[in-house]
Design a protein around this motif. Structure first.
Motif, mmCIF file in Angstrom:
data_model
loop_
_atom_site.group_PDB
_atom_site.id
_atom_site.type_symbol
_atom_site.label_atom_id
_atom_site.label_comp_id
_atom_site.label_asym_id
_atom_site.label_seq_id
_atom_site.Cartn_x
_atom_site.Cartn_y
_atom_site.Cartn_z
ATOM 1 N N GLN A 337 37.889 34.115 35.048
ATOM 2 C CA GLN A 337 38.779 34.671 34.323
ATOM 3 C C GLN A 337 39.681 33.404 33.507
ATOM 4 O O GLN A 337 39.918 32.468 34.152
ATOM 5 C CB GLN A 337 39.798 35.468 34.919
ATOM 6 C CG GLN A 337 39.170 36.643 35.693
ATOM 7 C CD GLN A 337 40.225 37.400 36.612
ATOM 8 O OE1 GLN A 337 41.345 37.122 36.915
ATOM 9 N NE2 GLN A 337 39.949 38.620 36.999
ATOM 10 N N VAL A 339 43.140 32.733 30.740
ATOM 11 C CA VAL A 339 44.368 33.067 30.270
ATOM 12 C C VAL A 339 44.352 32.531 28.798
ATOM 13 O O VAL A 339 44.269 31.336 28.359
ATOM 14 C CB VAL A 339 45.657 32.533 30.802
ATOM 15 C CG1 VAL A 339 47.053 33.167 30.132
ATOM 16 C CG2 VAL A 339 45.711 33.142 32.267
ATOM 17 N N ALA A 389 44.992 31.747 35.859
ATOM 18 C CA ALA A 389 43.988 32.942 35.784
ATOM 19 C C ALA A 389 43.751 33.418 36.975
ATOM 20 O O ALA A 389 43.395 34.856 37.226
ATOM 21 C CB ALA A 389 42.895 32.173 35.060
ATOM 22 N N SER A 391 45.871 33.614 39.817
ATOM 23 C CA SER A 391 46.881 34.468 40.261
ATOM 24 C C SER A 391 48.048 33.793 39.379
ATOM 25 O O SER A 391 48.340 32.641 39.514
ATOM 26 C CB SER A 391 47.059 34.424 41.932
ATOM 27 O OG SER A 391 48.327 35.092 41.849
ATOM 28 N N PRO A 392 48.976 34.880 38.892
ATOM 29 C CA PRO A 392 50.262 34.527 38.254
ATOM 30 C C PRO A 392 51.164 33.644 39.070
ATOM 31 O O PRO A 392 51.722 33.064 38.900
ATOM 32 C CB PRO A 392 50.677 35.674 37.570
ATOM 33 C CG PRO A 392 49.848 36.575 37.662
ATOM 34 C CD PRO A 392 48.776 36.264 38.846
ATOM 35 N N ARG A 433 46.860 36.899 27.111
ATOM 36 C CA ARG A 433 46.005 37.870 27.553
ATOM 37 C C ARG A 433 44.919 37.461 28.710
ATOM 38 O O ARG A 433 44.766 36.159 28.404
ATOM 39 C CB ARG A 433 45.327 38.669 26.258
ATOM 40 C CG ARG A 433 46.309 38.807 25.022
ATOM 41 C CD ARG A 433 45.741 39.780 23.996
ATOM 42 N NE ARG A 433 45.986 41.118 24.465
ATOM 43 C CZ ARG A 433 45.413 42.228 23.720
ATOM 44 N NH1 ARG A 433 44.618 41.891 22.644
ATOM 45 N NH2 ARG A 433 45.466 43.455 24.172
ATOM 46 N N LEU A 434 44.452 38.038 29.427
ATOM 47 C CA LEU A 434 43.644 37.634 30.373
ATOM 48 C C LEU A 434 42.224 38.279 30.051
ATOM 49 O O LEU A 434 42.131 39.577 30.007
ATOM 50 C CB LEU A 434 43.975 38.226 31.835
ATOM 51 C CG LEU A 434 43.195 37.893 33.025
ATOM 52 C CD1 LEU A 434 43.593 36.286 33.131
ATOM 53 C CD2 LEU A 434 43.534 38.473 34.400
ATOM 54 N N ASP A 459 46.818 42.810 29.705
ATOM 55 C CA ASP A 459 47.901 41.411 29.269
ATOM 56 C C ASP A 459 48.340 40.948 30.496
ATOM 57 O O ASP A 459 48.393 41.196 31.720
ATOM 58 C CB ASP A 459 49.084 42.163 28.991
ATOM 59 C CG ASP A 459 49.327 42.697 27.491
ATOM 60 O OD1 ASP A 459 48.335 42.108 26.806
ATOM 61 O OD2 ASP A 459 50.068 43.734 27.036
ATOM 62 N N TYR A 460 48.236 39.522 30.251
ATOM 63 C CA TYR A 460 48.943 38.454 31.322
ATOM 64 C C TYR A 460 50.395 38.403 31.250
ATOM 65 O O TYR A 460 51.198 38.204 31.974
ATOM 66 C CB TYR A 460 48.101 37.315 31.305
ATOM 67 C CG TYR A 460 48.302 36.268 32.273
ATOM 68 C CD1 TYR A 460 47.671 36.224 33.575
ATOM 69 C CD2 TYR A 460 49.504 35.192 32.404
ATOM 70 C CE1 TYR A 460 47.893 35.385 34.587
ATOM 71 C CE2 TYR A 460 49.523 34.510 33.163
ATOM 72 C CZ TYR A 460 48.925 34.503 34.345
ATOM 73 O OH TYR A 460 49.231 33.309 35.239
#
Length: 469
Positions: A337, A339, A389, A391-392, A433-434, A459-460
């Motif tokens: 993943q 960002v 990416a 984990s926030p 965006r992810l 969306d991230y």
């Protein structure tokens, strides 16, 4: 005191010291070029804010006593200059006591940076560089043959690096045990290199052989380092070969090169670079024995960690990073993943709003851009974006500030990016965006699709303006 030294390791020491000085030089250059945006006075995680809440005893550093960006720059460039001098051989041109002081000064210079670097310096290779650098203080120079005790401590360090990484894999993700880890790793590693696409597309049976060879290198060969010569040299040579394979397949800062240097310190080649060097003076013998005793005492917790079912990975047990525990990729990410940050000049976002992407130097963003080789240079922001990416929560401390700096067109931060789509005026809004990223296959590559393909997850970070932050 002839038992204390061995001239047969003069070549190994020479290669080790010159290589270590080169890696120190890279590390100080990384610090000098990136600190303002990351930990400077106006950085994402400023040093003064850190030293205000963390006491000196928990993170010994000169920057507890004084910090300005100018002072940090002077400190970093001084480390780079001293590293270059040792790389050029100054350590062998001065008296033994002076050589010890030069290597000790290099270690203190870098320790002060790591201990205020916070999450930007929370990588295993930072502790590894410091632990290796501390042992290098006691290796001596051309005035004395290499001390055997320090050579054994270097082997003990190499053992912990390799065996720790092997055990964390066997205790961790099942894909290491069923030999499928490299079905995914070349594609999902933090920062692929220019050959990673090709490694990923090797036949799956070869991936299984790669994984099995990794287990042999990390779980079997480390024990052979403590056997008589030439077996120890051959084991070290095999470890060098496996590390070069990792160098070719990814970007892991100076981790692989530092492991190679540790292996070179084991090498003994009769008939090549043979020199009869003087035995150690008494004061040097006492100093080395005292350092060895200290390392032996501090090794208890890392050694126990190796045998623990709750093994910790890349942990330091003392604030000086003298003896640490190491490991890598105890779990393997199956899906990559990323960002992707985008900006717009529109004050009001509509369905017709044009969004322009920011490009990073190392991490994948542009689909047709072949990943670049940066290691042993370390792109700290790019690496942390990989964790963001996942984990926030990994980026909660610094990501909002990162977006705010983009909305200001902050020059120091933008120097860490490959390109800025808003060179004249800052964007009005930023969004993140992810995506899932995958390597293309041979057919897609030949058709001009590029090296990557991606699919939007969502969306991230929703579109935000300077007022929102």
């Amino acid at each position: 005191m002839a038992w204390f030294t061995d001239s047969g390791y003069a070549l190994g020491r020479l290669l080790f010291q010159r290589g270590l000085a080169a890696l120190y030089l890279v590390a100080f250059l990384v610090a000098a070029h990136q600190f303002r945006a990351l930990i400077g006075e106006r950085g994402l995680l400023p040093v003064p804010r850190f030293t205000a809440r963390v006491p000196f005893r928990d993170s010994p550093s000169v920057f507890h006593l004084h910090y300005t960006d100018r002072f940090f720059a002077l400190w970093s460039w001084s480390g780079a200059a001293l590293s270059a001098a040792l790389l050029a051989g100054v350590g062998d041109l001065v008296p033994l006591w002076a050589s010890i002081l030069l290597w000790a000064a290099l270690w203190v210079l870098y320790l002060s940076i790591v201990n205020v670097g916070q999450t930007w310096y929370a990588f295993g290779w930072e502790s590894l560089l410091l632990e290796t650098g501390f042992l290098a203080v006691f290796l001596g120079n051309d005035e004395v043959a290499p001390p055997v005790l320090v050579l054994w401590l270097l082997r003990w360090l190499l053992f912990r690096v390799e065996f720790g990484a092997g055990m964390i894999k066997m205790r961790g993700d099942s894909c290491w045990r069923d030999l499928t880890a490299l079905y995914y790793h070349h594609e999902t590693q933090p920062m692929p290199g220019p050959l990673s696409w090709f490694f990923h597309h090797l036949p799956r049976p070869l991936h299984r052989i790669e994984t099995a060879a990794n287990h042999v290198a990390q779980l079997v060969l480390p024990f052979l380092l403590f056997t008589p010569q030439p077996v120890a040299t051959w084991a070290a040579a095999a470890l060098v070969a496996t590390q070069l394979w990792l160098v070719l397949s990814g970007n892991f800062a100076w981790l692989n090169w530092l492991t190679i240097l540790l292996a070179l310190s084991v090498v003994q080649l009769p008939g090549i670079y043979e020199r009869r060097l003087p035995d150690a003076p008494l004061w040097f013998t006492v100093l080395v024995c005292a350092a060895a005793a200290l390392i032996a005492v501090l090794s208890w917790r890392p050694a126990r960690n190796l045998l623990s079912s709750h093994q910790r990975m890349n942990a330091s047990f003392d604030p000086l990073h003298l003896v640490n525990t190491y490991g890598a990729f105890g779990s393997v990410t199956r899906v990559r993943q990323e960002v992707v940050l985008e900006g717009t000049t529109d004050e009001v976002v509509t369905p017709t709003t044009e969004w322009r992407e920011y490009g990073f130097k190392g991490k994948p963003t542009a689909l047709k851009r072949l990943p670049r080789q940066f290691a042993p240079y370390h792109l700290r922001l790019d690496w942390l974006m990989w964790f963001a990416a996942l984990s926030p929560s990994y980026a909660a401390q610094w990501f909002p500030g990162f977006v705010a700096k983009l909305l200001e067109n902050d020059p120091a931060l933008l120097r860490l990016l490959r390109d800025n789509p808003f060179p004249d005026t800052p964007p009005a809004r930023i969004r993140a965006r992810l995506y899932t990223y995958e390597f293309t296959d041979w057919t897609e590559l030949r058709a001009g699709a590029g090296w990557w393909k991606r699919r939007l997850i969502g969306d991230y970070l929703r579109p935000v303006s300077r007022r929102d932050l």
